[in-house]
Motif scaffolding. Structure first.
Motif, short mmCIF file in Angstrom:
data_model
loop_
_atom_site.label_atom_id
_atom_site.label_comp_id
_atom_site.label_asym_id
_atom_site.label_seq_id
_atom_site.Cartn_x
_atom_site.Cartn_y
_atom_site.Cartn_z
N GLY A 114 6.44 8.23 -10.44
CA GLY A 114 5.41 9.10 -11.01
C GLY A 114 5.06 10.17 -10.00
N PRO A 115 4.11 9.89 -9.11
CA PRO A 115 3.81 10.84 -8.04
C PRO A 115 4.91 10.82 -6.98
CG PRO A 115 2.51 8.85 -7.76
CD PRO A 115 3.22 8.72 -9.08
N THR A 116 4.94 11.84 -6.15
CA THR A 116 5.88 11.84 -5.03
C THR A 116 5.34 10.91 -3.95
OG1 THR A 116 4.79 13.67 -3.89
CG2 THR A 116 6.51 14.23 -5.51
N MET A 117 6.18 10.60 -2.97
CA MET A 117 5.73 9.76 -1.86
C MET A 117 4.60 10.46 -1.10
SD MET A 117 7.26 6.91 -1.95
CE MET A 117 6.32 6.42 -0.53
N GLY A 118 4.69 11.78 -0.99
CA GLY A 118 3.62 12.53 -0.32
C GLY A 118 2.30 12.41 -1.06
N GLU A 119 2.35 12.48 -2.39
CA GLU A 119 1.13 12.34 -3.19
C GLU A 119 0.59 10.92 -3.11
OE1 GLU A 119 2.17 15.73 -6.59
OE2 GLU A 119 2.80 13.63 -6.87
N SER A 120 1.47 9.93 -3.06
CA SER A 120 1.03 8.54 -2.91
C SER A 120 0.36 8.32 -1.56
CB SER A 120 2.23 7.59 -3.05
OG SER A 120 2.78 7.67 -4.35
N ARG A 121 0.92 8.94 -0.52
CA ARG A 121 0.30 8.84 0.81
C ARG A 121 -1.07 9.48 0.81
NH1 ARG A 121 -1.18 11.46 5.16
NH2 ARG A 121 -0.84 13.41 4.05
N GLN A 122 -1.17 10.66 0.18
CA GLN A 122 -2.44 11.38 0.11
C GLN A 122 -3.49 10.54 -0.63
OE1 GLN A 122 -2.28 15.39 -1.62
NE2 GLN A 122 -4.07 14.80 -2.82
N ALA A 123 -3.09 9.90 -1.73
CA ALA A 123 -4.02 9.06 -2.49
C ALA A 123 -4.50 7.88 -1.65
CB ALA A 123 -3.35 8.57 -3.77
N LEU A 124 -3.60 7.33 -0.83
CA LEU A 124 -3.98 6.20 0.02
C LEU A 124 -4.97 6.64 1.10
CD1 LEU A 124 -3.61 3.24 0.80
CD2 LEU A 124 -1.65 3.94 2.21
N VAL A 125 -4.74 7.83 1.68
CA VAL A 125 -5.66 8.37 2.68
C VAL A 125 -7.07 8.49 2.08
CG1 VAL A 125 -6.27 10.43 4.03
CG2 VAL A 125 -3.90 9.62 4.00
N THR A 126 -7.13 9.02 0.86
CA THR A 126 -8.43 9.17 0.18
C THR A 126 -9.07 7.81 -0.07
OG1 THR A 126 -7.62 11.16 -0.92
CG2 THR A 126 -9.56 10.12 -1.86
N LYS A 127 -8.27 6.84 -0.43
CA LYS A 127 -8.79 5.52 -0.80
C LYS A 127 -9.30 4.73 0.41
CE LYS A 127 -7.64 1.89 -4.08
NZ LYS A 127 -6.63 1.44 -5.04
N VAL A 128 -8.54 4.72 1.51
CA VAL A 128 -8.92 3.89 2.66
C VAL A 128 -9.74 4.65 3.69
CG1 VAL A 128 -6.88 2.46 2.36
CG2 VAL A 128 -6.79 4.36 3.98
N GLY A 129 -9.76 5.99 3.59
CA GLY A 129 -10.59 6.77 4.50
C GLY A 129 -10.03 6.93 5.89
N GLU A 130 -8.72 6.75 6.05
CA GLU A 130 -8.09 6.93 7.36
C GLU A 130 -6.83 7.77 7.22
OE1 GLU A 130 -9.23 2.77 9.67
OE2 GLU A 130 -7.17 3.48 9.66
N ASN A 131 -6.41 8.35 8.35
CA ASN A 131 -5.15 9.07 8.37
C ASN A 131 -4.01 8.06 8.29
OD1 ASN A 131 -3.31 11.14 8.60
ND2 ASN A 131 -3.45 11.30 10.83
N ILE A 132 -3.08 8.29 7.39
CA ILE A 132 -1.90 7.43 7.21
C ILE A 132 -0.66 8.29 7.43
CG2 ILE A 132 -0.62 5.91 5.65
CD1 ILE A 132 -3.40 4.86 6.34
N ILE A 133 0.25 7.81 8.26
CA ILE A 133 1.45 8.57 8.60
C ILE A 133 2.69 7.70 8.44
CG2 ILE A 133 2.72 9.76 10.44
CD1 ILE A 133 0.04 10.44 11.71
#
Length: 288
Positions: free
Chosen positions: A119-138
């Motif tokens: 569905g979303p790209t991996m970049g969009e999935s990473r961005q959604a996770l950052v928003t959800k957990v409140g931390e930078n994810i790399i």
């Protein structure tokens, strides 16, 4: 207008955003779920951008394997804290990244971020996770080992991951060697793999140290040779004592089993990343 709980739930299920964020987005868009989803995605990008400069030195190392294709992936995904690294959402994302790399074999992290993740790209999935957990994810790095030979792997507490490729031998031996590499962190397979400039540099250093001794030239040469051999035994896999039997060197173990290590890969969470050291006062302030 009045926003129904079912609308909030549907938007939350779709985006993973918080309840209040979903409700506010629906109010802003007059109940249009698609438009509200876009609003949350834009807000998520803004939050992700603000967190992008924060140091992420915790996280997880993972191995994903597909025996049928002969592909094996070693992967590191970073978070800012160990707490988030143990979060189920983070671990699910890491597993998704591993499977995506295994299936598509992208050439870089940037290419990986553009791939479809159901569905979303991996970049969009990473961005959604950052928003959800409140931390930078790399997604820091990954390496793909494709082989028709014997490959073993070992992961220690999700923090150290190793792949070992053998010519000959068995999967059990390959896994034992992966465990050994995790514990001892050799830099090379054998002395043959050590660059000539490193050999020359180490020889110069040891020769300068030995020159300060009141010994004959012949004795000094033996001292340098012995120290050089000891140094390379320490940094090469085949020269190290095997962790399960320290009376046997790895090279001897391989000969006994008719095997040869072709290569190994070792990732450790956060290695090479300079972590920010907060003072006690800063830590207390951060907690408050």
């Amino acid at each position: 207008m009045q926003i129904k709980p079912a609308q909030v739930k549907e938007l939350r299920d779709r985006t993973g955003a918080g309840m209040m964020d979903c409700k506010n987005a629906l109010v802003e868009t007059g109940g249009d779920i698609d438009a509200a989803s876009d609003v949350l995605r834009k807000a998520g990008q803004a939050k992700a951008d603000r967190k992008a400069s924060r140091i992420a030195a915790e996280g997880q190392v993972l191995v994903a394997s597909d025996r049928d294709s002969g592909r094996h992936v070693l992967l590191e995904v970073n978070s800012e804290t160990d707490f988030v690294a143990k979060d189920e959402n983070f671990r699910e994302f890491t597993a998704l990244v591993g499977q995506t790399v295994l299936e598509h074999v992208p050439g870089s992290v940037e290419e990986l971020m553009e791939l479809d993740a159901g569905g979303p790209t991996m970049g969009e999935s990473r961005q959604a996770l950052v928003t959800k957990v409140g931390e930078n994810i790399i997604v820091r790095r990954f390496s793909v080992l494709a082989s028709e030979d014997t490959v073993g792997f070992y992961v220690h507490l999700d923090r150290i991951g190793v792949l070992v490729e053998l010519d000959g031998g068995s999967e059990e031996l390959a896994r034992d060697l992966a465990m050994h590499v995790a514990a001892t962190s050799p830099r090379y397979v054998s002395v043959d793999d050590v660059p000539q400039d490193e050999i020359a540099r180490e020889t110069d250093i040891l020769s300068a140290q030995a020159a300060q001794m009141a010994k004959s030239e012949q004795i000094l040469e033996k001292i340098v040779s012995g120290r050089l051999r000891k140094h390379f035994d320490e940094i090469t896999l085949t020269g190290q004592p095997f962790v399960k039997d320290t009376d046997t060197k790895v090279g001897q173990l391989l000969s006994r089993n008719g095997a040869r290590v072709k290569r190994f890969l070792r990732f450790e969470v956060g290695e090479g990343i300079e972590k920010k050291q907060a003072g006690f006062g800063e830590e207390v302030a951060a907690l408050l």
